[in-house]
Design a protein around this motif. Sequence first.
Motif, mmCIF file in Angstrom:
data_model
loop_
_atom_site.group_PDB
_atom_site.id
_atom_site.type_symbol
_atom_site.label_atom_id
_atom_site.label_comp_id
_atom_site.label_asym_id
_atom_site.label_seq_id
_atom_site.Cartn_x
_atom_site.Cartn_y
_atom_site.Cartn_z
ATOM 1 N N SER A 184 0.833 -1.188 0.000
ATOM 2 C CA SER A 184 0.000 0.000 0.000
ATOM 3 C C SER A 184 0.870 1.242 0.000
ATOM 4 O O SER A 184 2.047 1.192 0.369
ATOM 5 C CB SER A 184 -0.921 0.000 1.231
ATOM 6 O OG SER A 184 -1.847 1.067 1.183
ATOM 7 N N TYR B 176 -3.303 0.297 -3.351
ATOM 8 C CA TYR B 176 -3.263 -1.006 -2.721
ATOM 9 C C TYR B 176 -2.923 -2.075 -3.743
ATOM 10 O O TYR B 176 -3.350 -2.008 -4.895
ATOM 11 C CB TYR B 176 -4.608 -1.362 -2.086
ATOM 12 C CG TYR B 176 -5.046 -0.410 -1.004
ATOM 13 C CD1 TYR B 176 -4.633 -0.596 0.311
ATOM 14 C CD2 TYR B 176 -5.863 0.673 -1.296
ATOM 15 C CE1 TYR B 176 -5.025 0.285 1.303
ATOM 16 C CE2 TYR B 176 -6.259 1.560 -0.314
ATOM 17 C CZ TYR B 176 -5.837 1.358 0.990
ATOM 18 O OH TYR B 176 -6.227 2.230 1.972
ATOM 19 N N LYS C 20 -6.734 -5.405 -1.554
ATOM 20 C CA LYS C 20 -7.823 -4.452 -1.745
ATOM 21 C C LYS C 20 -9.097 -4.945 -1.065
ATOM 22 O O LYS C 20 -9.466 -6.104 -1.178
ATOM 23 C CB LYS C 20 -8.083 -4.225 -3.229
ATOM 24 C CG LYS C 20 -7.058 -3.347 -3.918
ATOM 25 C CD LYS C 20 -7.395 -3.150 -5.391
ATOM 26 C CE LYS C 20 -6.368 -2.270 -6.078
ATOM 27 N NZ LYS C 20 -6.639 -2.138 -7.529
#
Length: 130
Positions: free
Chosen positions: A49, A64, A69
């Motif tokens: 991230s 991400y 995600k």
Amino acid sequence: QVPLVESGGGLVQPGGSLRLSCAASGFTLDYYAIYWFRQVSGEEREGVSCISSSISSLDASTYYADSVKGRFTISRDNAKNTVYLQMNSLKPEDTAVYFCATDTTSNCRPMMKYYGMNYWGKGTLVTVSS
């Protein structure tokens, strides 16, 4: 002194949650894009991230990896000079050493490669297992 320090790792069962922290000292974290990477022994360090520098953590641009995600959330608390990674619905494959790092730029590089990072923390271990 160590400019970045990660904390919050530990042992958690599948489906559980952890929140990782990345605290900076000696510089203002909000000036830089901040990344979370993770690494399993014998494998390449993987971008997880990123959050871009911002006036407000709520307005930050975030990125991400596809694998996280919907489960992980990155955020920034400028008052505490700290970036967080909230990790929910953890899976065994999330097991790794997690590192935070600062880019040399203020904006995230969406591909999140580990090359060219300015500073690295020493890492915190996350183990997801029953």
